[in-house]
Structures are given as C-alpha cells and as structure tokens.
Design an enzyme around this catalytic site. Structure first.
Site, mmCIF file in Angstrom:
data_model
loop_
_atom_site.group_PDB
_atom_site.id
_atom_site.type_symbol
_atom_site.label_atom_id
_atom_site.label_comp_id
_atom_site.label_asym_id
_atom_site.label_seq_id
_atom_site.Cartn_x
_atom_site.Cartn_y
_atom_site.Cartn_z
ATOM 1 N N HIS A 31 0.824 -1.208 0.000
ATOM 2 C CA HIS A 31 0.000 0.000 0.000
ATOM 3 C C HIS A 31 0.859 1.261 0.000
ATOM 4 O O HIS A 31 1.593 1.527 0.957
ATOM 5 C CB HIS A 31 -0.939 0.012 1.210
ATOM 6 N N HIS A 38 -4.386 -5.933 -6.531
ATOM 7 C CA HIS A 38 -4.150 -7.155 -5.766
ATOM 8 C C HIS A 38 -5.473 -7.717 -5.264
ATOM 9 O O HIS A 38 -6.511 -7.055 -5.276
ATOM 10 C CB HIS A 38 -3.179 -6.911 -4.617
ATOM 11 N N CYS A 73 -12.241 -7.149 6.577
ATOM 12 C CA CYS A 73 -11.585 -7.095 5.267
ATOM 13 C C CYS A 73 -10.220 -7.760 5.392
ATOM 14 O O CYS A 73 -9.688 -7.902 6.500
ATOM 15 C CB CYS A 73 -11.390 -5.654 4.809
ATOM 16 N N HIS A 75 -6.765 -9.959 3.019
ATOM 17 C CA HIS A 75 -6.126 -10.474 1.813
ATOM 18 C C HIS A 75 -5.849 -11.966 1.981
ATOM 19 O O HIS A 75 -5.255 -12.355 2.989
ATOM 20 C CB HIS A 75 -4.796 -9.763 1.561
ATOM 21 N N GLU A 93 -9.243 -10.847 13.859
ATOM 22 C CA GLU A 93 -9.628 -9.461 14.088
ATOM 23 C C GLU A 93 -10.693 -9.317 15.165
ATOM 24 O O GLU A 93 -10.689 -8.340 15.925
ATOM 25 C CB GLU A 93 -10.152 -8.826 12.791
ATOM 26 N N TYR A 110 -12.409 -2.159 -6.872
ATOM 27 C CA TYR A 110 -12.478 -0.712 -6.663
ATOM 28 C C TYR A 110 -11.080 -0.124 -6.531
ATOM 29 O O TYR A 110 -10.097 -0.825 -6.303
ATOM 30 C CB TYR A 110 -13.280 -0.390 -5.384
ATOM 31 N N GLU A 120 -5.756 2.470 -2.443
ATOM 32 C CA GLU A 120 -6.217 1.084 -2.482
ATOM 33 C C GLU A 120 -6.557 0.742 -3.926
ATOM 34 O O GLU A 120 -7.081 1.586 -4.676
ATOM 35 C CB GLU A 120 -7.446 0.875 -1.598
ATOM 36 N N GLU A 122 -7.989 -2.831 -5.470
ATOM 37 C CA GLU A 122 -8.255 -4.220 -5.126
ATOM 38 C C GLU A 122 -9.302 -4.890 -6.004
ATOM 39 O O GLU A 122 -10.326 -4.297 -6.344
ATOM 40 C CB GLU A 122 -8.725 -4.308 -3.666
ATOM 41 N N TRP A 169 -14.729 1.670 0.129
ATOM 42 C CA TRP A 169 -15.159 0.385 -0.426
ATOM 43 C C TRP A 169 -16.509 -0.035 0.146
ATOM 44 O O TRP A 169 -17.342 -0.594 -0.570
ATOM 45 C CB TRP A 169 -14.101 -0.695 -0.198
#
Length: 207
Positions: A31, A38, A73, A75, A93, A110, A120, A122, A169
């Site tokens: 980032h 990604h 959220c 990855h 989280e 987005y 961002e 993604e 997002w």
C-alpha cells in the site's frame, strides 16, 4: 513483485488486467501511492435477525485508520481460498467464528485514494457470513478500535445520507448489496465460477 517466497513473510496476491494471478508482494509493501492491483475480500457478518456487525478500523492502520466500515476485510495468502481467509480474519480481528460464509458479490473491485496519496487498488469479492446466535466480539486492537451491531436498513440509510461516514469500499459495496434485496439473510448466493481467476481453484502455495 516476488517469485521466491519467504515462509515467515505475509504476502498478498498480485492481479493482472484480467484479474488473474501474476505474482506476490509482501503485505507490508503493497500500500502506497502506486499500489498495484491485488486480491482482497470484504465480509459482512449478520446475526439471526439480520443485524450487521460493523467495525471501526484501528487508528494504526495504513489505510483509512479509524474509519467505520464493514465487519472484516483482508487479503488471502498464496494458495489460500477466500472462505478460509475470511474465517482466519474473523478470528484474528474479532474473535468470531462464522457458521456460514457465502459469496454474494463475486466481481466487485475498486480503487480509492486517501488525502495523503496512499491508494487502495483491489479485486475484492464480497461475502456474507452468518451466525445463528450473536457472538460477543473480542476485537484485536491492532486491527479494530470498536464494534457495534446495527440494523441493516438503518445502516444503508446512514450510508446514503453520508457516504463519507464509512470506508470508500463499504459505500460502493452497499450500493451493490442493496440491489440483492432488503433482507440480507435472503440474498442469493453467487457461484464460485464468477470469481476472478486469481481467486479460483486450483490454488497452489508456491512456498
């Protein structure tokens, strides 16, 4: 772009123009002002009454610190299926285990840029996770500042009234999720074949 992966490093999956896998980069380096495209995911966790668990991102986060957003959220790592990554992040989280994880927006992607230029970028399929009994969230302070359970219709109305009240997002995803119907527990489940190729099986961990 990284081709030889260190087992002690967390990586994200890089995507090409057709949303195919083209390589990997350490998460800590992805980032910045020229963030490469990604693979990511967004998850909306609902209880048995259709109430949504919203979160406030930790103020130490690199992107959109302290901002209100959806439940989770993250990855997927190399070789990791998206539902497995979602289960991992919900636990890491929020200390929550979902009973179901269903794909609802397979083709969402987005771009968004912060005021300091951090961007961002993604390919970000969206999932609905559900529980039949509302759990007590136990937020990881490195990831989440706070949580709250909210009525879905009220949340949509709040986003409509002020799109800056949530992450960029999340605002875009709410626009698309509302088209699936007013009851989030009745949203149709999308077929995995509609996922971007970077997220479809077979996945092989290059490590």
């Amino acid at each position: 772009m990284t081709s030889t992966l260190d087992p002690d490093v967390e990586y994200v999956v890089l995507c090409g123009e057709r949303h195919e896998r083209v390589g990997y980069v350490p998460k800590a380096e992805v980032h910045h002002s020229r963030t490469p495209l990604h693979l990511a995911f967004s998850c909306y966790l609902f209880d048995e009454r259709g109430h949504l668990l919203i979160t406030w991102r930790a103020r130490s986060k690199r992107t959109w610190p302290g901002v209100r957003t959806n439940s989770c959220c993250g990855h997927p790592g190399p070789g990791e299926r998206l539902p497995d990554a979602i289960a991992r992040r919900l636990t890491d989280e929020l200390g929550v285990t979902a009973e179901r994880v269903d794909l609802v927006l397979p083709e969402f992607s987005y771009e968004a840029t912060m005021s300091d230029g951090v961007r961002e970028n993604e390919v970000c399929p969206v999932y609905r996770a559900t529980v039949t009994s509302r759990p007590q969230a136990n937020p990881n302070p490195d990831e989440v500042d706070d949580t709250a359970w909210v009525d879905w219709a009220s949340f949509v109305a709040e986003v409509d009234a002020d799109r800056t009240s949530v992450s960029p997002w999340c605002a875009l995803q709410v626009d698309q999720l509302r088209t699936l119907g007013p009851d989030p527990l009745a949203w149709p489940v999308a077929d995995d074949t509609r996922l971007p190729s970077a997220a479809r099986e077979p996945l092989e961990d290059p490590r």
